[in-house]
Design a protein around this motif. Sequence first.
Motif, PDB file in Angstrom:
ATOM      1  N   THR A  83     -84.547 -43.535 -23.209  1.00 37.60           N
ATOM      2  CA  THR A  83     -85.601 -42.926 -22.404  1.00 37.60           C
ATOM      3  C   THR A  83     -85.089 -41.730 -21.616  1.00 37.60           C
ATOM      4  OG1 THR A  83     -85.160 -44.275 -20.431  1.00 37.60           O
ATOM      5  CG2 THR A  83     -86.632 -45.206 -22.103  1.00 37.60           C
ATOM      6  N   HIS A  84     -86.042 -40.996 -21.059  1.00 36.86           N
ATOM      7  CA  HIS A  84     -85.693 -39.954 -20.102  1.00 36.86           C
ATOM      8  C   HIS A  84     -85.192 -40.616 -18.820  1.00 36.86           C
ATOM      9  CE1 HIS A  84     -87.448 -37.018 -22.738  1.00 36.86           C
ATOM     10  NE2 HIS A  84     -88.672 -37.511 -22.628  1.00 36.86           N
ATOM     11  N   GLU A  85     -84.731 -39.821 -17.879  1.00 33.55           N
ATOM     12  CA  GLU A  85     -84.302 -40.376 -16.595  1.00 33.55           C
ATOM     13  C   GLU A  85     -85.525 -40.904 -15.848  1.00 33.55           C
ATOM     14  OE1 GLU A  85     -81.480 -39.203 -12.796  1.00 33.55           O
ATOM     15  OE2 GLU A  85     -82.132 -37.651 -14.202  1.00 33.55           O
ATOM     16  N   LEU A  86     -85.455 -42.152 -15.399  1.00 30.63           N
ATOM     17  CA  LEU A  86     -86.606 -42.831 -14.800  1.00 30.63           C
ATOM     18  C   LEU A  86     -86.313 -43.173 -13.347  1.00 30.63           C
ATOM     19  CD1 LEU A  86     -87.418 -45.293 -17.739  1.00 30.63           C
ATOM     20  CD2 LEU A  86     -88.348 -43.012 -17.342  1.00 30.63           C
ATOM     21  N   LEU A  87     -87.127 -42.651 -12.448  1.00 34.45           N
ATOM     22  CA  LEU A  87     -86.980 -42.906 -11.018  1.00 34.45           C
ATOM     23  C   LEU A  87     -88.237 -43.588 -10.492  1.00 34.45           C
ATOM     24  CD1 LEU A  87     -85.535 -39.434  -9.878  1.00 34.45           C
ATOM     25  CD2 LEU A  87     -84.304 -41.406 -10.796  1.00 34.45           C
ATOM     26  N   LEU A  88     -88.052 -44.477  -9.523  1.00 33.62           N
ATOM     27  CA  LEU A  88     -89.175 -45.232  -8.963  1.00 33.62           C
ATOM     28  C   LEU A  88     -89.179 -45.118  -7.447  1.00 33.62           C
ATOM     29  CD1 LEU A  88     -91.496 -47.355  -9.289  1.00 33.62           C
ATOM     30  CD2 LEU A  88     -89.732 -49.111  -9.026  1.00 33.62           C
ATOM     31  N   TYR A  89     -90.331 -44.726  -6.891  1.00 30.20           N
ATOM     32  CA  TYR A  89     -90.527 -44.713  -5.447  1.00 30.20           C
ATOM     33  C   TYR A  89     -91.515 -45.814  -5.074  1.00 30.20           C
ATOM     34  CZ  TYR A  89     -88.224 -40.204  -4.567  1.00 30.20           C
ATOM     35  OH  TYR A  89     -87.311 -39.186  -4.428  1.00 30.20           O
ATOM     36  N   PRO A  90     -91.067 -46.886  -4.411  1.00 28.13           N
ATOM     37  CA  PRO A  90     -92.015 -47.891  -3.904  1.00 28.13           C
ATOM     38  C   PRO A  90     -92.690 -47.359  -2.643  1.00 28.13           C
ATOM     39  CG  PRO A  90     -89.774 -48.773  -4.137  1.00 28.13           C
ATOM     40  CD  PRO A  90     -89.681 -47.285  -4.164  1.00 28.13           C
ATOM     41  N   VAL A  91     -94.017 -47.309  -2.630  1.00 20.76           N
ATOM     42  CA  VAL A  91     -94.772 -46.784  -1.487  1.00 20.76           C
ATOM     43  C   VAL A  91     -95.858 -47.784  -1.101  1.00 20.76           C
ATOM     44  CG1 VAL A  91     -94.338 -44.353  -1.966  1.00 20.76           C
ATOM     45  CG2 VAL A  91     -96.237 -45.486  -3.079  1.00 20.76           C
ATOM     46  N   PRO A  92     -96.282 -47.779   0.161  1.00 23.27           N
ATOM     47  CA  PRO A  92     -97.214 -48.814   0.617  1.00 23.27           C
ATOM     48  C   PRO A  92     -98.662 -48.615   0.193  1.00 23.27           C
ATOM     49  CG  PRO A  92     -96.622 -47.388   2.439  1.00 23.27           C
ATOM     50  CD  PRO A  92     -95.758 -46.984   1.284  1.00 23.27           C
ATOM     51  N   ASN A  93     -99.111 -47.364   0.006  1.00 27.16           N
ATOM     52  CA  ASN A  93    -100.536 -47.148  -0.243  1.00 27.16           C
ATOM     53  C   ASN A  93    -100.797 -45.773  -0.852  1.00 27.16           C
ATOM     54  OD1 ASN A  93    -100.517 -45.331   2.102  1.00 27.16           O
ATOM     55  ND2 ASN A  93    -100.405 -47.230   3.294  1.00 27.16           N
ATOM     56  N   PHE A  94    -102.065 -45.533  -1.167  1.00 30.39           N
ATOM     57  CA  PHE A  94    -102.481 -44.314  -1.859  1.00 30.39           C
ATOM     58  C   PHE A  94    -102.214 -43.068  -1.019  1.00 30.39           C
ATOM     59  CE2 PHE A  94    -105.559 -41.095  -3.169  1.00 30.39           C
ATOM     60  CZ  PHE A  94    -105.491 -41.148  -4.550  1.00 30.39           C
ATOM     61  N   LYS A  95    -102.550 -43.098   0.265  1.00 24.83           N
ATOM     62  CA  LYS A  95    -102.372 -41.922   1.114  1.00 24.83           C
ATOM     63  C   LYS A  95    -100.900 -41.547   1.249  1.00 24.83           C
ATOM     64  CE  LYS A  95    -106.604 -42.244   3.869  1.00 24.83           C
ATOM     65  NZ  LYS A  95    -107.167 -42.373   5.245  1.00 24.83           N
ATOM     66  N   THR A  96    -100.042 -42.547   1.314  1.00 23.66           N
ATOM     67  CA  THR A  96     -98.613 -42.253   1.391  1.00 23.66           C
ATOM     68  C   THR A  96     -98.127 -41.638   0.084  1.00 23.66           C
ATOM     69  OG1 THR A  96     -98.325 -44.100   2.928  1.00 23.66           O
ATOM     70  CG2 THR A  96     -96.335 -43.216   1.921  1.00 23.66           C
ATOM     71  N   THR A 121     -92.021 -42.216 -10.894  1.00 26.57           N
ATOM     72  CA  THR A 121     -93.158 -43.122 -10.758  1.00 26.57           C
ATOM     73  C   THR A 121     -93.333 -43.532  -9.302  1.00 26.57           C
ATOM     74  OG1 THR A 121     -92.784 -43.995 -12.990  1.00 26.57           O
ATOM     75  CG2 THR A 121     -94.143 -45.321 -11.515  1.00 26.57           C
ATOM     76  N   PHE A 122     -94.583 -43.490  -8.837  1.00 26.44           N
ATOM     77  CA  PHE A 122     -94.940 -44.018  -7.517  1.00 26.44           C
ATOM     78  C   PHE A 122     -95.612 -45.378  -7.737  1.00 26.44           C
ATOM     79  CE2 PHE A 122     -95.734 -39.493  -5.614  1.00 26.44           C
ATOM     80  CZ  PHE A 122     -94.391 -39.199  -5.793  1.00 26.44           C
ATOM     81  N   SER A 123     -95.171 -46.404  -7.014  1.00 25.03           N
ATOM     82  CA  SER A 123     -95.738 -47.739  -7.214  1.00 25.03           C
ATOM     83  C   SER A 123     -96.011 -48.437  -5.892  1.00 25.03           C
ATOM     84  CB  SER A 123     -94.788 -48.598  -8.059  1.00 25.03           C
ATOM     85  OG  SER A 123     -95.237 -49.939  -8.108  1.00 25.03           O
ATOM     86  N   THR A 124     -97.228 -48.947  -5.745  1.00 24.73           N
ATOM     87  CA  THR A 124     -97.544 -49.825  -4.623  1.00 24.73           C
ATOM     88  C   THR A 124     -97.200 -51.264  -5.020  1.00 24.73           C
ATOM     89  OG1 THR A 124     -99.809 -50.191  -5.398  1.00 24.73           O
ATOM     90  CG2 THR A 124     -99.446 -48.314  -3.914  1.00 24.73           C
ATOM     91  N   ASP A 125     -97.327 -52.175  -4.060  1.00 25.50           N
ATOM     92  CA  ASP A 125     -97.077 -53.589  -4.357  1.00 25.50           C
ATOM     93  C   ASP A 125     -97.923 -54.079  -5.534  1.00 25.50           C
ATOM     94  OD1 ASP A 125     -95.211 -53.859  -2.418  1.00 25.50           O
ATOM     95  OD2 ASP A 125     -96.486 -54.902  -0.977  1.00 25.50           O
TER      96      ASP A 125
END
Length: 432
Positions: free
Chosen positions: A214-227, A344-348
């Motif tokens: 795969t390409h380089e894969l990064l993940l940002y865990p964020v709390p909500n849509f506005k963030t 990737t941005f991901s909420t819970d």
Amino acid sequence: MSLEKLKLSKQLVTAMTDAGYISATEIQAKTMSRILGGQDIIAVGPDGAGKTTNYVLGVLMRLKYSTDEAPKVLILVPSKEKALEVIAEFEKLNKNRNLRIIGLYGTGGTEQDVLDLVDGVDIVVGLPTRARAIYLKLGLNMSKLQMFIVDDAEVIVKQGMQLPVCELARSAGKCQHLIFTTVVHEKLNNMIDQFLNFPTTLEVEDLGESKANTHELLLYPVPNFKTKINLLNLLLRDDEVFDKVVVFVNTRLTAQKLGKSLHSAKPGVVSVLNPLFFDEDGFDHIEDFKETPEARVLIVANEGSSSLDLSGIPFLFHFEVPEKKETFLSRIVKSNDEEVVAITFSTDMELVEVKKIEQSIGKKLTVMELPEDLVIDKVTKSTGIDKSRIVKEKNDGPQGGGAYHEKKESNSKDYNYGIGQKAKMTMKKKHS
């Protein structure tokens, strides 16, 4: 691990063998002794790990035949399909034909369910909303309950059925609690903290045998849509690095909303592919975006979009995790020598999809720390039991807590630079 080492009865081992189960799964090996010992547990594992069979075996081992009319086991599941699957697993492994099982998953009147329960039952498998409705009509007797089980707990939370789960759990009194889930996050903790004390959390991971290129894969865990919006605006400030970016969302309506929320000092910098309205900045074809120098950011909706030629785009943002993992995989699997960073941005609530993606590609996404200057949108949180009361299997292991938890050693990073610097290094490597 052999089935005999689970310390099951000979009758159950025979039933497992007849059903085609040759050996115990990892989650069964880790949890069975605790289930048989009456402990409260939170079992975390991917789809296909054997979680349902796990507690079915535990129930069949612990449950003793009696003539009591009140149920001894209550199993809560998120759907009718899951309820039927659980009942079928009991029927496959249970050799005691006197065991009485009832499913509560109807949508009509509750009269027939109440009559069935009055006749006597050992195990109830049902949706939280249906079970609660019958309980409130005094049709579900919780006084004799020995085991309270929640399966696919993360799906139950996603569907917003936390309240009936908590009400039923508190009404059950003292009994064993078993929670089975794919992921643990803050909203799930908020639910189970209301009725669980000092559970043991046991987790297994199955990332598959083969790793995808795969390409380089990064993940940002964020709390909500506005963030998420705040984070994307913050990262895109660096126009030197992010000179060509495609941002994926799930719907065209979200694409329209996001397009109006991204900051840009110059017109034409942010655009939408196939916009909803004619007066919005947008392109009908991705090739037009590639050939327009002033266009930096293209927002693309997964909804109804066909496969796109993403060649020449160095940065891909999944602002929302696609509902189908195949959509994500089609963009991040390498097909040439281009250096691409997929962020990737991901909420819970999206962590379940992230887990499925990781299982498919055979490796974990690199978890990134949120920038210190990020504005995090505050959301009112319900008050629950102090998280410090949750006891993990290992005292020196990572502590739970949703998207903001201490990383496992295998996932921790030994660098402390931001995405801008990381991206510049990638670009430098690309052009060297």
